[in-house]
Design a protein around this motif. Structure first.
Motif, PDB file in Angstrom:
ATOM      1  N   SER A   8       0.798  -1.229   0.000  1.00 57.86           N
ATOM      2  CA  SER A   8       0.000   0.000   0.000  1.00 57.86           C
ATOM      3  C   SER A   8       0.829   1.277   0.000  1.00 57.86           C
ATOM      4  O   SER A   8       1.961   1.308   0.450  1.00 57.86           O
ATOM      5  N   MET A   9       0.179   2.341  -0.482  1.00 55.50           N
ATOM      6  CA  MET A   9       0.777   3.664  -0.491  1.00 55.50           C
ATOM      7  C   MET A   9       0.254   4.446   0.715  1.00 55.50           C
ATOM      8  O   MET A   9      -0.767   4.098   1.291  1.00 55.50           O
ATOM      9  N   VAL A  10       0.961   5.509   1.070  1.00 53.74           N
ATOM     10  CA  VAL A  10       0.643   6.326   2.234  1.00 53.74           C
ATOM     11  C   VAL A  10      -0.102   7.578   1.762  1.00 53.74           C
ATOM     12  O   VAL A  10       0.296   8.212   0.783  1.00 53.74           O
ATOM     13  N   GLY A  11      -1.174   7.940   2.468  1.00 57.58           N
ATOM     14  CA  GLY A  11      -1.930   9.145   2.138  1.00 57.58           C
ATOM     15  C   GLY A  11      -1.269  10.374   2.727  1.00 57.58           C
ATOM     16  O   GLY A  11      -0.806  10.360   3.865  1.00 57.58           O
ATOM     17  N   THR A  12      -1.243  11.463   1.960  1.00 60.98           N
ATOM     18  CA  THR A  12      -0.655  12.705   2.417  1.00 60.98           C
ATOM     19  C   THR A  12      -1.236  13.862   1.612  1.00 60.98           C
ATOM     20  O   THR A  12      -2.050  13.650   0.725  1.00 60.98           O
ATOM     21  N   LYS A  13      -0.842  15.059   1.950  1.00 59.61           N
ATOM     22  CA  LYS A  13      -1.185  16.238   1.152  1.00 59.61           C
ATOM     23  C   LYS A  13       0.118  16.904   0.766  1.00 59.61           C
ATOM     24  O   LYS A  13       1.074  16.917   1.538  1.00 59.61           O
ATOM     25  N   GLY A  14       0.132  17.476  -0.443  1.00 58.94           N
ATOM     26  CA  GLY A  14       1.356  18.108  -0.896  1.00 58.94           C
ATOM     27  C   GLY A  14       1.105  19.094  -2.020  1.00 58.94           C
ATOM     28  O   GLY A  14      -0.036  19.377  -2.383  1.00 58.94           O
ATOM     29  N   THR A  15       2.193  19.593  -2.563  1.00 61.10           N
ATOM     30  CA  THR A  15       2.153  20.574  -3.637  1.00 61.10           C
ATOM     31  C   THR A  15       2.615  19.926  -4.933  1.00 61.10           C
ATOM     32  O   THR A  15       3.635  19.252  -4.955  1.00 61.10           O
ATOM     33  N   LEU A  16       1.854  20.146  -5.990  1.00 62.51           N
ATOM     34  CA  LEU A  16       2.222  19.674  -7.316  1.00 62.51           C
ATOM     35  C   LEU A  16       2.354  20.867  -8.243  1.00 62.51           C
ATOM     36  O   LEU A  16       1.609  21.840  -8.126  1.00 62.51           O
ATOM     37  N   LYS A  17       3.281  20.769  -9.165  1.00 62.48           N
ATOM     38  CA  LYS A  17       3.481  21.841 -10.143  1.00 62.48           C
ATOM     39  C   LYS A  17       2.836  21.423 -11.453  1.00 62.48           C
ATOM     40  O   LYS A  17       3.084  20.347 -11.972  1.00 62.48           O
ATOM     41  N   HIS A  18       1.978  22.282 -11.966  1.00 65.37           N
ATOM     42  CA  HIS A  18       1.318  22.085 -13.254  1.00 65.37           C
ATOM     43  C   HIS A  18       1.762  23.233 -14.147  1.00 65.37           C
ATOM     44  O   HIS A  18       1.283  24.370 -13.982  1.00 65.37           O
ATOM     45  N   TYR A  19       2.711  22.966 -15.035  1.00 62.01           N
ATOM     46  CA  TYR A  19       3.363  24.013 -15.827  1.00 62.01           C
ATOM     47  C   TYR A  19       3.966  25.042 -14.874  1.00 62.01           C
ATOM     48  O   TYR A  19       4.831  24.698 -14.090  1.00 62.01           O
ATOM     49  N   ARG A  20       3.466  26.275 -14.879  1.00 64.81           N
ATOM     50  CA  ARG A  20       4.029  27.312 -13.992  1.00 64.81           C
ATOM     51  C   ARG A  20       3.184  27.514 -12.736  1.00 64.81           C
ATOM     52  O   ARG A  20       3.474  28.399 -11.938  1.00 64.81           O
ATOM     53  N   THR A  21       2.149  26.725 -12.579  1.00 67.55           N
ATOM     54  CA  THR A  21       1.236  26.881 -11.448  1.00 67.55           C
ATOM     55  C   THR A  21       1.519  25.819 -10.396  1.00 67.55           C
ATOM     56  O   THR A  21       1.591  24.633 -10.708  1.00 67.55           O
ATOM     57  N   GLN A  22       1.663  26.245  -9.145  1.00 65.89           N
ATOM     58  CA  GLN A  22       1.815  25.308  -8.037  1.00 65.89           C
ATOM     59  C   GLN A  22       0.467  25.160  -7.342  1.00 65.89           C
ATOM     60  O   GLN A  22      -0.134  26.152  -6.933  1.00 65.89           O
ATOM     61  N   VAL A  23       0.015  23.924  -7.214  1.00 69.14           N
ATOM     62  CA  VAL A  23      -1.259  23.635  -6.556  1.00 69.14           C
ATOM     63  C   VAL A  23      -0.921  23.019  -5.193  1.00 69.14           C
ATOM     64  O   VAL A  23      -0.336  21.936  -5.127  1.00 69.14           O
ATOM     65  N   HIS A  24      -1.291  23.717  -4.133  1.00 72.38           N
ATOM     66  CA  HIS A  24      -0.955  23.304  -2.766  1.00 72.38           C
ATOM     67  C   HIS A  24      -2.085  22.487  -2.142  1.00 72.38           C
ATOM     68  O   HIS A  24      -3.245  22.607  -2.536  1.00 72.38           O
ATOM     69  N   LEU A  29      -1.129  10.200  -2.892  1.00 71.55           N
ATOM     70  CA  LEU A  29      -0.711   8.879  -2.439  1.00 71.55           C
ATOM     71  C   LEU A  29       0.776   8.783  -2.723  1.00 71.55           C
ATOM     72  O   LEU A  29       1.236   9.131  -3.811  1.00 71.55           O
ATOM     73  N   PHE A  30       1.538   8.304  -1.731  1.00 72.81           N
ATOM     74  CA  PHE A  30       2.989   8.317  -1.777  1.00 72.81           C
ATOM     75  C   PHE A  30       3.516   6.925  -1.471  1.00 72.81           C
ATOM     76  O   PHE A  30       3.079   6.300  -0.503  1.00 72.81           O
ATOM     77  N   CYS A  31       4.429   6.428  -2.298  1.00 71.16           N
ATOM     78  CA  CYS A  31       5.046   5.130  -2.032  1.00 71.16           C
ATOM     79  C   CYS A  31       6.289   5.350  -1.174  1.00 71.16           C
ATOM     80  O   CYS A  31       7.217   6.044  -1.597  1.00 71.16           O
ATOM     81  N   PRO A  32       6.339   4.761   0.025  1.00 67.52           N
ATOM     82  CA  PRO A  32       7.495   4.966   0.892  1.00 67.52           C
ATOM     83  C   PRO A  32       8.748   4.226   0.411  1.00 67.52           C
ATOM     84  O   PRO A  32       9.816   4.418   0.962  1.00 67.52           O
ATOM     85  N   VAL A  33       8.625   3.401  -0.610  1.00 65.36           N
ATOM     86  CA  VAL A  33       9.777   2.668  -1.114  1.00 65.36           C
ATOM     87  C   VAL A  33      10.406   3.363  -2.315  1.00 65.36           C
ATOM     88  O   VAL A  33      11.554   3.771  -2.289  1.00 65.36           O
ATOM     89  N   CYS A  34       9.632   3.541  -3.385  1.00 65.40           N
ATOM     90  CA  CYS A  34      10.191   4.137  -4.613  1.00 65.40           C
ATOM     91  C   CYS A  34       9.890   5.630  -4.715  1.00 65.40           C
ATOM     92  O   CYS A  34      10.348   6.287  -5.641  1.00 65.40           O
ATOM     93  N   HIS A  35       9.108   6.165  -3.782  1.00 66.19           N
ATOM     94  CA  HIS A  35       8.784   7.591  -3.701  1.00 66.19           C
ATOM     95  C   HIS A  35       7.902   8.082  -4.845  1.00 66.19           C
ATOM     96  O   HIS A  35       7.870   9.280  -5.138  1.00 66.19           O
ATOM     97  N   ARG A  36       7.173   7.167  -5.484  1.00 63.28           N
ATOM     98  CA  ARG A  36       6.220   7.565  -6.517  1.00 63.28           C
ATOM     99  C   ARG A  36       5.080   8.334  -5.852  1.00 63.28           C
ATOM    100  O   ARG A  36       4.629   7.985  -4.772  1.00 63.28           O
ATOM    101  N   VAL A  37       4.618   9.388  -6.511  1.00 64.94           N
ATOM    102  CA  VAL A  37       3.535  10.226  -5.999  1.00 64.94           C
ATOM    103  C   VAL A  37       2.451  10.284  -7.064  1.00 64.94           C
ATOM    104  O   VAL A  37       2.742  10.442  -8.248  1.00 64.94           O
ATOM    105  N   GLU A  38       1.200  10.151  -6.624  1.00 66.68           N
ATOM    106  CA  GLU A  38       0.087  10.314  -7.549  1.00 66.68           C
ATOM    107  C   GLU A  38      -1.051  11.020  -6.821  1.00 66.68           C
ATOM    108  O   GLU A  38      -1.188  10.915  -5.603  1.00 66.68           O
ATOM    109  N   VAL A  39      -1.851  11.754  -7.591  1.00 67.56           N
ATOM    110  CA  VAL A  39      -3.019  12.429  -7.025  1.00 67.56           C
ATOM    111  C   VAL A  39      -4.010  11.355  -6.596  1.00 67.56           C
ATOM    112  O   VAL A  39      -4.232  10.379  -7.312  1.00 67.56           O
TER     113      VAL A  39
END
Length: 135
Positions: A8-24, A29-39
């Motif tokens: 399983s992946m770990v739930g969290t909140k974070g900031t993603l960059k979409h072109y020049r816009t940062q969405v906070h 969902l975050f993988c604690p092993v490979c560090h993959r992040v997905e909305v």
């Protein structure tokens, strides 16, 4: 529940960059092993719409929470762990789950899954060791 690297992946909140816009404050969902992040899939469409509109309007920063009123508890209800928990408890939970899944993988003779789970266990064991040394 979302899976990566065999568990399983770990739930969290974070900031993603979409072109020049940062969405906070985007639910992620975050993988604690490979560090993959997905909305998080429950808000993926809302994120894409907000990010596109903000980018189109030339906005450089936008807070996801200001536009999407999804309850954080409801979003993360199907996640095993959330980042706000004690890091050592998260690691222990992830190890326990991986061990349970490893038994299933062996039983059904899925060698690829076994390898993924063993890799995950090695990473999580190292992380547990580091966290125990800090305490």
């Amino acid at each position: 529940m979302s899976f990566c690297c065999g568990a399983s992946m770990v739930g969290t909140k974070g900031t993603l960059k979409h072109y020049r816009t940062q969405v906070h404050n985007v639910p992620l969902l975050f993988c604690p092993v490979c560090h993959r992040v997905e909305v998080h899939y429950k808000v993926e469409n809302e994120y894409e719409i907000l990010a596109e509109y903000a980018h189109g309007d030339g906005v450089t920063d936008v807070d996801f929470q200001d536009y999407v009123m999804e309850d954080e508890e409801a979003i993360f209800e199907n996640v095993i762990n959330v980042e706000s928990e004690d890091p050592l408890n998260i690691v222990r939970s992830q190890i326990d789950m991986a061990l349970d899944l490893l038994a299933v993988a062996k039983q059904i003779e899925d060698t690829k899954w076994e390898r993924e789970l063993k890799k995950r266990l090695a990473v999580m064991s190292q992380r547990r060791h580091r966290l125990q040394q800090k305490a």
